[in-house]
Design an enzyme around this catalytic site. Structure first.
Site, PDB file in Angstrom:
ATOM      1  N   ASN A  78       0.807  -1.217   0.000  1.00  0.00           N
ATOM      2  CA  ASN A  78       0.000   0.000   0.000  1.00  0.00           C
ATOM      3  C   ASN A  78       0.843   1.272   0.000  1.00  0.00           C
ATOM      4  O   ASN A  78       0.396   2.302  -0.506  1.00  0.00           O
ATOM      5  CB  ASN A  78      -0.913  -0.003   1.227  1.00  0.00           C
ATOM      6  N   TYR A 102       3.334   9.524 -11.140  1.00  0.00           N
ATOM      7  CA  TYR A 102       2.532   8.664 -10.270  1.00  0.00           C
ATOM      8  C   TYR A 102       1.647   7.729 -11.092  1.00  0.00           C
ATOM      9  O   TYR A 102       1.531   6.532 -10.799  1.00  0.00           O
ATOM     10  CB  TYR A 102       1.680   9.540  -9.351  1.00  0.00           C
ATOM     11  N   LYS A 137       1.692   3.587 -11.147  1.00  0.00           N
ATOM     12  CA  LYS A 137       0.528   2.745 -10.842  1.00  0.00           C
ATOM     13  C   LYS A 137       0.159   1.864 -12.042  1.00  0.00           C
ATOM     14  O   LYS A 137      -0.276   0.715 -11.857  1.00  0.00           O
ATOM     15  CB  LYS A 137      -0.655   3.616 -10.430  1.00  0.00           C
TER      16      LYS A 137
END
Length: 288
Positions: free
Chosen positions: A98, A177, A181
């Protein structure tokens, strides 16, 4: 009986926000949770939250958890985390990747050292931790790895970029980012195919809406913790629990969104507002 009774669980980024909520939910289901992050004590980081606070809350509720302060941007620290988890509770049963490090900057202004460090936390650490956890999971023919993704993985589609599309889609300065991902989603599905025959499930899940957390509030992605456009962190935590406990064939290789997944498998009825739904393109897609 809890869904995770006696299982050893690692949750990274568990000092605050989504990670802390995931740790609480998995511990409430009987998991023995190793909460990992850099921030051990309140005040060690400018943002609210700490491992000690997360673990204290879990223990006060009668469940089991331990804190491991660790910097997962370094491979040696990833190895130490897994070794400490084994020493505390035994072989790893569930790994939740996470933790995330985000700098919302345009590429032209992105310092190279920040770029490298964010890739180390957001992509390289999940690889290293997964590889280490699989040393426990594969011989026992069981285990789950859940990677936390983001709607940022969906790109803006092709140009021209003018008017409403003049800025990078969804998160201003989110090219780095989003790329990380997207890489994490592709890694998740590829790894799932590699270890399926070994009885190990791997999946990636993103919140259907931006989750109000100390981090998203700080980056002004939401107006506050009560932003009506947001999704409570418990929704994503329940999706992680689902991916950690439902039968392998129901979850292996999933790249999905929290509300969509929970509705599909009957864990919730209806939805809690707008967001990514069942017809939305998921992994490997961009807007047309």
């Amino acid at each position: 009986m809890g869904k995770l009774d006696g299982q050893t669980v690692i949750v990274t980024g568990a000092s605050r926000g989504i990670g802390a909520e995931i740790a609480r939910v998995l511990a409430a289901e009987g998991g023995r949770v190793v909460c990992a992050a850099r921030t051990l004590r309140e005040g060690d980081h400018p943002l609210e939250g700490s491992l000690e606070h997360t673990v204290a809350g879990i223990r006060d509720a009668g469940h089991e958890a331990s804190a491991v302060a660790v910097n997962i941007s370094e491979a040696e620290e990833c190895e130490r985390l897994v070794q400490e988890a084994r020493s505390l509770y035994g072989p790893v049963d569930v790994l939740v990747n996470n933790a995330a490090l985000s700098y919302f900057l345009p590429v032209t202004d992105y310092a190279v050292n920040r770029w490298m460090r964010s890739w180390a936390v957001n992509v390289h650490a999940p690889f290293i931790l997964s590889q280490l956890a699989l040393q426990d999971m594969v011989p026992r023919k069981s285990g789950r790895i859940v990677n936390i993704s983001s709607v940022a993985a969906i790109g803006p589609g092709h140009g021209p970029y003018d008017g409403e599309h003049a800025e990078e889609f969804r998160l201003k300065g989110g090219t780095g980012y989003g790329a990380q991902k997207a890489a994490l989603e592709r890694f998740s599905q590829g790894l799932a195919s590699e270890v399926y025959a070994d009885g190990v499930g791997v999946a990636a899940v993103a919140p259907s809406l931006i989750v109000p957390t100390p981090g998203t509030v700080f980056h002004h992605l939401v107006t506050g913790y009560d932003d009506p456009r947001g999704e409570h962190p418990n929704v994503l935590a329940q999706a992680v629990l689902l991916l950690s406990t439902e039968p392998l064939d129901a979850v292996s290789g999933r790249v999905c969104y929290s509300q969509q997944l929970l509705r599909e498998l009957g864990w919730i009825e209806g939805g809690s507002g707008p967001g990514i739904d069942v017809d939305w393109p998921v992994s490997g897609f961009t807007l047309r």
